[in-house]
Scaffold this motif. Structure first.
Motif, PDB file in Angstrom:
ATOM      1  N   ALA A 341      60.918  51.151  62.918  1.00  0.00           N
ATOM      2  CA  ALA A 341      60.763  52.478  62.430  1.00  0.00           C
ATOM      3  C   ALA A 341      61.345  53.116  63.568  1.00  0.00           C
ATOM      4  O   ALA A 341      61.906  53.026  64.660  1.00  0.00           O
ATOM      5  CB  ALA A 341      59.139  52.810  62.417  1.00  0.00           C
ATOM      6  N   TYR A 342      61.367  54.702  63.162  1.00  0.00           N
ATOM      7  CA  TYR A 342      61.893  55.605  64.164  1.00  0.00           C
ATOM      8  C   TYR A 342      61.082  56.903  63.926  1.00  0.00           C
ATOM      9  O   TYR A 342      60.566  57.221  62.647  1.00  0.00           O
ATOM     10  CB  TYR A 342      63.396  55.833  64.062  1.00  0.00           C
ATOM     11  N   ILE A 343      61.063  57.746  65.085  1.00  0.00           N
ATOM     12  CA  ILE A 343      60.280  58.955  64.721  1.00  0.00           C
ATOM     13  C   ILE A 343      61.158  59.988  64.098  1.00  0.00           C
ATOM     14  O   ILE A 343      62.300  60.276  64.763  1.00  0.00           O
ATOM     15  CB  ILE A 343      59.700  59.526  66.216  1.00  0.00           C
ATOM     16  N   ALA A 344      60.751  60.439  63.179  1.00  0.00           N
ATOM     17  CA  ALA A 344      61.624  61.529  62.220  1.00  0.00           C
ATOM     18  C   ALA A 344      61.143  62.792  62.493  1.00  0.00           C
ATOM     19  O   ALA A 344      61.899  63.798  62.321  1.00  0.00           O
ATOM     20  CB  ALA A 344      61.343  61.174  60.540  1.00  0.00           C
ATOM     21  N   ASP A 345      59.978  63.241  63.063  1.00  0.00           N
ATOM     22  CA  ASP A 345      59.654  64.273  63.268  1.00  0.00           C
ATOM     23  C   ASP A 345      58.106  64.179  64.120  1.00  0.00           C
ATOM     24  O   ASP A 345      57.505  63.260  63.953  1.00  0.00           O
ATOM     25  CB  ASP A 345      59.229  65.393  62.413  1.00  0.00           C
ATOM     26  N   MET A 346      57.744  65.689  64.866  1.00  0.00           N
ATOM     27  CA  MET A 346      56.425  65.459  65.638  1.00  0.00           C
ATOM     28  C   MET A 346      55.991  66.973  65.437  1.00  0.00           C
ATOM     29  O   MET A 346      56.766  67.664  65.494  1.00  0.00           O
ATOM     30  CB  MET A 346      56.715  65.288  67.090  1.00  0.00           C
ATOM     31  N   LYS A 347      54.741  67.175  65.473  1.00  0.00           N
ATOM     32  CA  LYS A 347      53.970  68.575  65.252  1.00  0.00           C
ATOM     33  C   LYS A 347      52.813  68.314  66.385  1.00  0.00           C
ATOM     34  O   LYS A 347      52.053  67.202  66.375  1.00  0.00           O
ATOM     35  CB  LYS A 347      53.546  68.954  64.017  1.00  0.00           C
ATOM     36  N   MET A 348      52.410  69.653  66.993  1.00  0.00           N
ATOM     37  CA  MET A 348      51.260  69.506  67.916  1.00  0.00           C
ATOM     38  C   MET A 348      50.735  70.910  67.847  1.00  0.00           C
ATOM     39  O   MET A 348      51.488  71.936  67.532  1.00  0.00           O
ATOM     40  CB  MET A 348      51.813  69.220  69.329  1.00  0.00           C
ATOM     41  N   LYS A 349      49.452  70.744  67.892  1.00  0.00           N
ATOM     42  CA  LYS A 349      48.572  72.321  67.874  1.00  0.00           C
ATOM     43  C   LYS A 349      47.441  72.150  68.498  1.00  0.00           C
ATOM     44  O   LYS A 349      46.831  71.028  68.741  1.00  0.00           O
ATOM     45  CB  LYS A 349      48.612  72.598  66.365  1.00  0.00           C
TER      46      LYS A 349
END
Length: 369
Positions: A341-349
């Motif tokens: 797989a591959y990381i398509a996006d990331m969010k942090m809060k």
């Protein structure tokens, strides 16, 4: 204030043999007036917190104190060179030649250029690039500080780059160059693991219902083995720091698609399998980098279960003479598969409980599934 008056004032003060308290007060007052007239310290070069250009740039750090015959600048340049090689997925090199006077250096079929140096406190920084670009080093900026609660800078919470990017984190380190080096390695470790991994694990669920209580218990265990030896290429962009921790937006050198798809609600992308990994709170180490790793590994396990899962269910109902009942349901889910797989996006809060929350979107590599 005229420089000649300043010179004359201090010359007169030197020849005073005995000073009264009044004279000392005047001298102190004059010093307060004189000092602000000198130029203030310049800001740091922008490349210390932003390496975004069309070229591949990175810096190295060294202590200004050295017991070696080589000057401190040599070690800063050597660290910068090896950091650049590391970000390209290449092995570090031992350098015996004095790099301090050099403007460029060729190694492993690459030529890197030493663009700039900067000294701060007891550290010296050296900037290297794959191309000479002297205009890039002329700008000065204030050092960026991080505030995740306020999403400042914005890239801490969501990707602002044209490429797929993740947040890499490194705590304060004892050696000056280790922190920027760890940022590179932490990003590469994540990208390397999801590229080709052997995933196996199970989920056991127990539900027990009676006339009086309902109990539900879930146990999940899995292991992930990295099958890739080659370190992927990464590119460091913007950076900021908070209480000694360095945060960096690291590009994985693929075009971003996250802004065009609401993956939080729909992780699938057409016929491509997608999953979302989630983690919040604190790990046993307390490091945010480990929390990001937990989210990635959970996403890998979710993808493995979506690809291949074996389920065994067991249901048992018991009713006694008084009519009381007990219903027990057991479920055993087992999975084992190779995931690419591959990381398509990331969010942090930061949530209402002031806990960091990480969301990782993984997409399956169709050509390697």
């Amino acid at each position: 204030m005229d420089c000649r008056l300043i010179t004359q004032f201090f010359a007169n003060a030197v020849f005073i043999k005995r000073s009264t308290k009044k004279t000392l007060t005047v001298i102190s007052f004059m010093a307060l007036i004189v000092i602000p007239q000198f130029p203030a310290f310049a800001s740091s070069p922008c490349w210390l917190t932003n390496l975004n250009t069309d070229n591949k740039n990175i810096y190295g750090v060294s202590s200004k104190i050295s017991a070696s015959n080589m000057p401190a600048l040599h070690f800063a340049k050597a660290n910068a060179l090896n950091n650049w090689l590391l970000s390209e997925g290449l092995s570090p090199v031992q350098i015996k030649e004095n790099l301090a006077p050099l403007k460029q250096y060729s190694v492993q079929q690459h030529t890197v250029y030493f663009l700039d140096e900067y000294e701060e406190n007891n550290r010296i920084y050296s900037l290297v690039s794959n191309k000479p670009s002297p205009d890039y080093t002329s700008q000065s900026c204030e050092v960026n500080s991080c505030d995740i609660k306020q999403c400042s800078p914005l890239w801490l919470c969501e990707n602002t780059s044209d490429n797929i990017a993740i947040i890499a984190v490194s705590e304060r380190t004892a050696m000056p160059n280790t922190q920027i080096k760890s940022v590179i390695q932490n990003a590469q470790d994540i990208a390397q693991t999801i590229n080709n991994a052997h995933v196996k694990g199970y989920i056991d669920t127990l539900h027990s219902n009676t006339d009086q209580i309902k109990v539900s218990n879930t146990q999940q265990r899995y292991s992930i083995t990295n099958l890739t030896e080659h370190q992927p290429k990464v590119t460091i962009g913007e950076m900021c720091s908070h209480t000694g921790t360095l945060y960096a937006q690291v590009s994985l050198n693929k075009k971003s698609i996250g802004s065009e798809h609401n993956w939080m609600d729909q992780p699938l992308l057409g016929d491509i399998l997608g999953v979302v990994g989630y983690a919040k709170g604190q790990t046993s180490t307390g490091r945010l980098s480990d929390l990001i790793d937990v989210a990635v590994r959970r996403a890998l396990f979710e993808m493995a279960t979506a690809k291949n899962i074996n389920v065994k269910n067991n249901l048992k109902l018991v009713i006694n003479e008084q009519g009381y009942y007990s219903l027990v349901r057991k479920s055993h889910q087992y999975t084992e598969s190779i995931v690419s797989a591959y990381i398509a996006d990331m969010k942090m809060k930061i949530n209402d409980k002031l806990q960091p929350e990480i969301f990782i979107w993984l997409l399956e590599n169709k050509d390697r599934s």
